[in-house]
Design an enzyme around this catalytic site. Sequence first.
Site, mmCIF file in Angstrom:
data_model
loop_
_atom_site.group_PDB
_atom_site.id
_atom_site.type_symbol
_atom_site.label_atom_id
_atom_site.label_comp_id
_atom_site.label_asym_id
_atom_site.label_seq_id
_atom_site.Cartn_x
_atom_site.Cartn_y
_atom_site.Cartn_z
ATOM 1 N N GLU A 15 5.050 -5.079 6.852
ATOM 2 C CA GLU A 15 4.381 -4.024 7.628
ATOM 3 C C GLU A 15 4.950 -3.888 9.032
ATOM 4 O O GLU A 15 4.941 -2.800 9.615
ATOM 5 C CB GLU A 15 2.866 -4.318 7.732
ATOM 6 C CG GLU A 15 2.103 -4.173 6.432
ATOM 7 C CD GLU A 15 2.043 -5.438 5.593
ATOM 8 O OE1 GLU A 15 2.846 -6.361 5.846
ATOM 9 O OE2 GLU A 15 1.189 -5.500 4.690
ATOM 10 N N ALA A 71 0.871 -1.177 0.000
ATOM 11 C CA ALA A 71 0.000 0.000 0.000
ATOM 12 C C ALA A 71 0.909 1.228 0.000
ATOM 13 O O ALA A 71 2.068 1.150 0.423
ATOM 14 C CB ALA A 71 -0.890 -0.022 1.228
ATOM 15 N N GLY A 89 0.630 -4.870 0.946
ATOM 16 C CA GLY A 89 -0.623 -4.892 0.191
ATOM 17 C C GLY A 89 -0.473 -5.541 -1.174
ATOM 18 O O GLY A 89 -1.441 -6.066 -1.726
ATOM 19 N N GLU A 92 -0.833 -9.136 -0.511
ATOM 20 C CA GLU A 92 -2.245 -9.367 -0.169
ATOM 21 C C GLU A 92 -3.135 -9.309 -1.403
ATOM 22 O O GLU A 92 -4.102 -10.066 -1.530
ATOM 23 C CB GLU A 92 -2.683 -8.318 0.866
ATOM 24 C CG GLU A 92 -1.954 -8.501 2.192
ATOM 25 C CD GLU A 92 -2.208 -7.350 3.169
ATOM 26 O OE1 GLU A 92 -1.813 -6.208 2.835
ATOM 27 O OE2 GLU A 92 -2.802 -7.595 4.219
#
Length: 257
Positions: free
Chosen positions: A131, A65, A108, A111
Amino acid sequence: MAYETILTEVKGRVGVITLNRPKALNALNSQLIEELNLALDDYERNPDIGCIVLTGSEKAFAAGADIKEMSVLEYPQIYLDDFFAQADRIGQRRKPLIAAVAGYALGGGCELALMCDFIYAGDNARFGQPEINLGVLPGIGGTQRLTRALGKAKAMEMCLTGRQMDAKEAETAGLVAQVFPVGQLLEETLKAANTIAEKSLPSTMMTKEAINRVFETSLAEGVRFERRIFHAIFATHDQKEGMNAFVEKRKPDFKHQ
Ligand code: CO8
């Protein structure tokens, strides 16, 4: 439709989406997630698309992200806006969706790949949930889907240490379906996508739905669900065509209905 963060291209019955923020290694920002959902909506509505491929560049599928976008966010606004909730829709798509992952698939990005139905990886792919290094944790389903894909030991180790996994280990661990030399990744993914797209669309969609039930229900319920949709598929043209073609020793002419 003109997008700024992704590219789209239809190849036969396959819809391709390429993440395209090269300067940020395809980091997922709100705009990219919105555009990705719009492109997926478009392919899902298009009866001439039977399979979707999601890919990035040779250097990065997506490096996570967008940290720059997130770094300025504050609670409770992030809560009130339900930041990134739209990302969940990617995993709820009904048509088969393949991730072709080269380079980094981190945070992300990992993911996002996990939300696809299966992953083909280039031999330079690197998967990870870093993360923990940012003082946060996976937020788009990584703790759940990575654990289902890899089992508790490797998922815990990866999420707690932030270490990356290479393509070979990812294949051995069951995270990816196959690994290809990076230069052949897209071609091989398109080959598989074409194979899927030529099958009867109701049967590929129902197969996806039934396999995904594994993660939501007990074995007995899952088997019952499979039997019910197996019965239902006898209402389609393609079931009759597929079985008749076999009996008549010819190629089926599926109408995708
Ligand atoms: N976000 C924003 N920008 C990024 C990101 C990212 N995730 N990753 C890379 N970039 C940018 C860099 O800032 C750099 O930009 P600039 O040129 O302006 O400085 C450019 O991309 C190139 O990156 P590098 O120079 O760092 O390239 P390297 O080849 O040296 O390194 C790495 C590549 C190892 C991938 C490195 O860029 C890196 O570590 N990136 C961050 C990886 C990361 O930590 N990802 C996890 C992000 S957090 C997350 O995904 C949480 C998801 C949950 C959201 C839930 C919401 C509810």
